[in-house]
Design an enzyme around this catalytic site. Structure first.
Site, PDB file in Angstrom:
ATOM      1  CG  ASP A 125      35.042  64.022  22.234  1.00 43.96           C
ATOM      2  OD1 ASP A 125      34.681  64.588  21.313  1.00 43.96           O
ATOM      3  OD2 ASP A 125      36.075  64.161  23.083  1.00 43.96           O
ATOM      4  CG  ASP A 318      38.176  64.768  26.496  1.00 46.62           C
ATOM      5  OD1 ASP A 318      37.318  64.853  25.650  1.00 46.62           O
ATOM      6  OD2 ASP A 318      39.371  65.386  26.504  1.00 46.62           O
ATOM      7  CG  ASP A 322      32.599  64.833  24.872  1.00 42.94           C
ATOM      8  OD1 ASP A 322      32.237  64.994  23.966  1.00 42.94           O
ATOM      9  OD2 ASP A 322      33.925  64.691  25.472  1.00 42.94           O
TER      10      ASP A 322
END
Length: 421
Positions: A125, A318, A322
């Site tokens: 990410d 995080d 996600d």
């Protein structure tokens, strides 16, 4: 005096989650350990049946006395005992997980460490993972300058209801003239929606808006190309302005990407930001593949495609967005400063947002796998050697016990090497 507000139950605290990870780690074993657990009872059963048959048939086949046959049978029984094989994986896996825990990397099981060593691709990410997650507002433009103050009041009121890093940056950059109390809806992947004075306002990423003035589109292209994350604000579906925010890369991101690329592991950046913003960050970090304008639900599908294309895939993230991808990946890795949901569903957690710890986790995972197979091969060779010399009458019970138990100690000590940095 002081006022204390309880925000979590005891079962939701970091300490409770650490205990949960430890418990899961004890029951979640590597593939090699699982194979040994399934193989060992069958092996023991075979030995316990074969030895009596050997003792009974040897006097008839080899013209041995019953005493000689019984003694050699006992020697072979000692030699064939799988003590070293039983300890082949335990010391290595416990040492690896213990060493990583001391360094702030928690795993839900040694199986995930073993899989981490074998990954063929890893996806990241962007915000909060490859970047510091603390962006700052760099540019802002509003079409109607006379209405700018009211728009800022609305922006501050809406972003006050969000815990996203971009929201924090906007609250630091803008000061409300009039404090508004709004009911805000967060549509994951689209942005924030609220109603003020019967007007509908929305703050979100550019790709979710249809009617965009030429000036706004031009500034979006310009600022995004510089690596900024851009958001639009609309009133009754008409875009009124845009805000650009810059989030600098994590100081360890480049080293992490370079490490995995040097291992022949495919690296991918998955972001909900625009293509230009994603490309700007991706090129800066030299990532193999950049996938931008991604909705949260699409992240999981992308991980599924990569698993089909490359094999074992890890995902590092995080945020709430996600979570589906972390679950879909063979190894889900959460940044410790991320959301509770991300940590909860992940297989590994970096307790600090330090990607160098991810490099260390991969290195230790590789060593763990290597040591486990060293132990398995060594323990089986010792068994074969002792059984062979036992059949040939070249050893006795005392020597067999010394060599056999010595090999078990060697296997354990070899696994304990992982406790060293």
């Amino acid at each position: 005096s002081f006022t204390m507000e309880v925000t979590k139950e005891a079962k939701d605290t970091v300490f409770a989650k650490i205990l949960q990870l430890v418990n899961q780690n004890q029951s979640n074993q590597t593939k090699a350990a699982s194979i040994i657990q399934k193989f060992e009872p069958k092996y023991v059963t075979f030995v316990l049946i074969a030895i009596p048959l050997f003792v009974v048939s040897a006097p008839l086949l080899f013209d041995w006395s019953w005493n000689e046959s019984l003694y050699k049978g006992l020697v072979i029984l000692v030699a064939a005992s799988p003590c070293a094989l039983a300890a082949a994986t335990i010391s290595a896996t416990l040492s690896a997980t213990s060493t990583l825990a001391k360094q702030g990397v928690l795993s839900k099981g040694s199986t995930y460490l073993s899989q981490l060593a074998d990954i063929k691709a890893i996806a990241f990410d962007k915000t909060g993972t490859l970047t510091k997650g603390k962006p700052e507002v760099t540019h802002a433009y509003f079409i109607d300058s006379a209405n700018e103050a009211h728009l800022i009041d609305v922006i501050v009121a809406m972003e006050s209801e969000s815990n996203h890093p971009l929201a924090t940056a906007m609250l630091q950059a803008f000061t409300a003239r009039e404090k508004l109390t709004l009911t805000v809806t967060n549509e994951i992947g689209k942005g924030l929606i609220a109603t003020a004075n019967q007007d509908s306002y929305r703050i979100g990423k550019p790709s979710t808006f249809e009617k965009v003035p030429e000036k706004i589109a031009h500034l979006n292209a310009k600022w995004a190309a510089e690596g900024n994350t851009v958001v639009y604000i609309s009133k009754n579906d008409d875009v009124q302005g845009l805000i650009a925010l810059m989030d600098i890369p994590n100081e360890h991101a480049q080293a992490a990407i370079a490490y995995f690329k040097s291992r022949g592991i495919h690296t991918t950046l998955i972001t909900g930001d625009s293509e230009m913003t994603g490309q700007a960050v991706g090129k800066q970090l030299a990532i193999d593949e950049i996938i931008a304008n991604v909705m949260p639900a699409d992240k999981s599908d992308i991980i599924g495609d990569q698993k089909t294309k490359y094999g074992l895939v890890a995902m590092v993230g995080d945020g709430v967005n996600d979570a589906p991808a972390l679950v879909k990946a063979d190894v889900g890795i959460a940044m410790g400063d991320g959301t509770d949901v991300a940590v909860e569903v992940s297989d590994l957690a970096l307790m600090k947002n330090n990607l160098l710890k991810l490099i260390e986790a991969h290195r230790i995972a590789l060593r763990m796998n290597r040591i486990m197979w060293q132990n398995i091969i060594f323990s089986m060779l010792v068994v074969v050697f002792l059984v062979t010399v036992g059949l040939l009458g070249l050893t006795n019970i005392a020597i067999s016990v010394i060599i056999h138990e010595g090999s078990t100690l060697v296997v354990i000590l070899n696994g304990l090497r992982l406790l060293r940095k």
